[in-house]
Write a protein that holds these residues in place. Structure first.
Motif, PDB file in Angstrom:
ATOM      1  N   THR A  72      -9.405 -39.231   5.401  1.00 60.58           N
ATOM      2  CA  THR A  72      -9.916 -38.281   4.394  1.00 60.58           C
ATOM      3  C   THR A  72     -11.174 -37.576   4.899  1.00 60.58           C
ATOM      4  O   THR A  72     -12.166 -37.434   4.177  1.00 60.58           O
ATOM      5  N   GLY A  73     -11.115 -37.190   6.190  1.00 56.18           N
ATOM      6  CA  GLY A  73     -12.215 -36.440   6.785  1.00 56.18           C
ATOM      7  C   GLY A  73     -13.383 -37.260   7.279  1.00 56.18           C
ATOM      8  O   GLY A  73     -14.303 -36.723   7.905  1.00 56.18           O
ATOM      9  N   VAL A  74     -13.391 -38.573   7.023  1.00 57.04           N
ATOM     10  CA  VAL A  74     -14.492 -39.444   7.452  1.00 57.04           C
ATOM     11  C   VAL A  74     -14.114 -40.113   8.765  1.00 57.04           C
ATOM     12  O   VAL A  74     -13.027 -40.692   8.892  1.00 57.04           O
ATOM     13  N   VAL A  75     -15.011 -40.010   9.746  1.00 57.07           N
ATOM     14  CA  VAL A  75     -14.742 -40.618  11.054  1.00 57.07           C
ATOM     15  C   VAL A  75     -14.897 -42.127  10.956  1.00 57.07           C
ATOM     16  O   VAL A  75     -15.957 -42.648  10.590  1.00 57.07           O
ATOM     17  N   LEU A  76     -13.822 -42.846  11.268  1.00 57.64           N
ATOM     18  CA  LEU A  76     -13.859 -44.310  11.270  1.00 57.64           C
ATOM     19  C   LEU A  76     -14.302 -44.871  12.620  1.00 57.64           C
ATOM     20  O   LEU A  76     -14.853 -45.961  12.686  1.00 57.64           O
ATOM     21  N   GLY A  77     -14.046 -44.127  13.687  1.00 59.69           N
ATOM     22  CA  GLY A  77     -14.426 -44.628  15.004  1.00 59.69           C
ATOM     23  C   GLY A  77     -13.844 -43.797  16.116  1.00 59.69           C
ATOM     24  O   GLY A  77     -12.978 -42.937  15.910  1.00 59.69           O
ATOM     25  N   VAL A  78     -14.338 -44.047  17.311  1.00 68.06           N
ATOM     26  CA  VAL A  78     -13.865 -43.377  18.524  1.00 68.06           C
ATOM     27  C   VAL A  78     -13.579 -44.460  19.558  1.00 68.06           C
ATOM     28  O   VAL A  78     -14.389 -45.371  19.753  1.00 68.06           O
ATOM     29  N   TYR A  79     -12.450 -44.371  20.225  1.00 62.06           N
ATOM     30  CA  TYR A  79     -12.121 -45.367  21.240  1.00 62.06           C
ATOM     31  C   TYR A  79     -11.233 -44.740  22.306  1.00 62.06           C
ATOM     32  O   TYR A  79     -10.706 -43.633  22.152  1.00 62.06           O
ATOM     33  N   TYR A  80     -11.056 -45.495  23.399  1.00 60.89           N
ATOM     34  CA  TYR A  80     -10.306 -45.009  24.560  1.00 60.89           C
ATOM     35  C   TYR A  80      -9.340 -46.105  24.982  1.00 60.89           C
ATOM     36  O   TYR A  80      -9.614 -47.297  24.797  1.00 60.89           O
ATOM     37  N   VAL A  81      -8.199 -45.710  25.542  1.00 58.43           N
ATOM     38  CA  VAL A  81      -7.177 -46.693  25.884  1.00 58.43           C
ATOM     39  C   VAL A  81      -6.743 -46.528  27.339  1.00 58.43           C
ATOM     40  O   VAL A  81      -6.775 -45.424  27.899  1.00 58.43           O
ATOM     41  N   PHE A  82      -6.348 -47.658  27.955  1.00 52.07           N
ATOM     42  CA  PHE A  82      -5.828 -47.649  29.319  1.00 52.07           C
ATOM     43  C   PHE A  82      -4.671 -48.628  29.420  1.00 52.07           C
ATOM     44  O   PHE A  82      -4.682 -49.692  28.790  1.00 52.07           O
TER      45      PHE A  82
END
Length: 449
Positions: free
Chosen positions: A89-99
């Motif tokens: 709903t437009g709110v950033v929950l988090g940022v992550y990266y995958v490998f």
């Protein structure tokens, strides 16, 4: 223009305050491990990356360009090496990266090892895929990978150099690692990402070098002093060396120095200093030196070879290995008692001087009629109060002592009594270490034991 400036600043600040992903909000489907790289949250999978939201359906955006990947869905299969922003709903929950770890297995053809005087350089020849991604600022970032290198080195044991297993963990930089110098023949086993592979149950990738011969040099100097008497044994010599590890005390200090070199050592260089003055040099593996003059000494040992020849400078790769041993010899001393009691009670039974650091000594003892009753040139011995095998009579006796301390000049001479007394009164330094003493000694027997 100012409006655009404020928008830019707000956007940057918003990125700094993006909340980290919490375990109860996002989960990894399959075998994965979480790591941190420059404050970025990273998930490493043992296979295709697969993430699932635990808070229901969310929107998934790509960090590199902000493009929407999936909308209103609770799981996603992002591309390996991709950064993802999670919003609800437009709110950033988090940022992550995958490998996907299986796609970044190193392919090493050769492990090249260059032994040097101060370090060992390990160069990996082959393909080590970099784990790169684009962060939230749009900048390229590389996941820091670690490499464990196992090899044997030498460490000093109780009385010899012994093989010692060593493991160094390094950050890979241009496929090159800088390790400590090695002193023995060894090979190098290189393992990649041990911790990650163990957590992901993936096989460890490793490569082994050929055996290399060392060029670095090192020594472990052992100093052994010649003892005089036993520790705890009564003696009239002050500060005499009674332990082989003693490096100070009454002269002469007779000391052996053993280098105990590592295999690559070819040359030995010893420099012996008294204060700052170089007084002797030696070039053997084992050196003996007698310290007879009072003062503070430094014995410096260098070990070298043709590839590591450095001694007084430290230029380029040249690494000097030196050991410094400090030694102290006190000034001479001679004290004479005025009474002794040869009654067999074990206390003060002999007329003995108290001395330290003497190189020459002579004593004469006379009775009241001027007859010589005792003579000696050994300061460690004393008169037991016997004359011709019989106990001497109680009373006063007269002694004369001439002695030279190790701090006296080598060409020092004895002088007339008048000249000596005058020199002592005036603290004449040219008379340092010269002893011309005389006086009365009282023999008192008291009760027999």
């Amino acid at each position: 223009m100012n409006k655009l400036k404020y928008i830019f600043v707000f956007a940057i600040c918003a990125l700094f305050f993006v909340p980290k992903i919490k375990a109860q909000q996002i989960e990894c489907v399959g075998t994965a491990t979480a790591v941190t790289n420059n404050n970025d949250s990273i998930f490493i999978f043992a296979g295709e990356p697969h993430l699932k939201s635990k808070v229901g359906k969310v929107d998934w955006y790509r960090t590199s360009d902000g493009a929407l990947l999936q909308s209103d869905i609770d799981e996603i299969y992002p591309e390996t090496g991709e950064g993802v922003i999670v919003k609800k709903t437009g709110v950033v929950l988090g940022v992550y990266y995958v490998f996907d770890m299986t796609k970044y297995t190193p392919k090493i053809d050769t492990v090249l090892v260059t032994p040097r005087c101060r370090e060992t350089i390990v160069q990996l020849v082959g393909n080590i895929p970099p784990m790169t991604y684009t962060d939230t600022f749009g900048l390229p970032s590389t996941l820091i990978r670690h490499c464990a290198v196992a090899y044997n080195n030498l460490s000093w044991g109780k009385d010899s150099w012994q093989d010692s297993a060593a493991v160094e963990t390094n950050v890979l930089s241009l496929n090159k690692m800088h390790l400590p110098a090695v002193y023995g023949t060894t090979s190098f086993a290189v393992r990649f990402d041990d911790e990650w592979c163990a957590e992901l149950a993936l096989p460890l990738d490793s490569a082994v070098s050929e055996e290399i011969e060392p060029v670095a040099v090192k020594s472990h100097v052992v100093s052994t002093t010649t003892v005089r008497g036993k520790k705890g044994e009564k003696s009239n010599e002050v500060e005499r060396p009674t332990e082989s590890t003693t490096l100070s005390g009454s002269a002469p200090l007779d000391i052996y120095f053993e280098t105990n070199p590592t295999p690559a050592v070819e040359f030995y260089d010893w420099c012996i200093y008294r204060s700052s003055e170089l007084i002797a040099t030696r070039f053997e593996e084992i050196v003996r030196y007698i310290f007879s003059s009072p003062g503070h000494y430094c014995v410096v040992n260098y070990v070298l070879n043709q590839k590591c020849p450095c001694k007084d400078t430290d230029d380029g790769d040249c690494e000097k290995d030196s050991t410094v041993i400090e030694i102290t010899v006190p000034e001479s001393q001679l004290l004479v008692p005025n009474v002794f009691t040869p009654n067999g009670d074990g206390s003060n039974d002999e007329f003995r001087v108290l001395y330290r650091s003497l190189r020459e000594y002579h004593i004469w003892v006379y009775n009241r009629w001027g007859k010589l009753v005792y003579e000696s040139t050994d300061p460690s011995k004393g008169w037991d109060g016997m004359i011709g095998g019989r106990p001497a009579a109680e009373g006063a006796y007269y002694y004369v002592i001439r002695a030279m301390g190790t701090d006296a000049a080598q060409d020092a001479e004895y002088h007339s009594r008048q000249a000596y007394d005058k020199a002592m009164k005036n603290s004449d330094e040219s008379y340092l270490g010269i002893y011309q003493m005389s006086g009365d000694i009282n023999l008192l027997r008291g009760k027999d034991k």
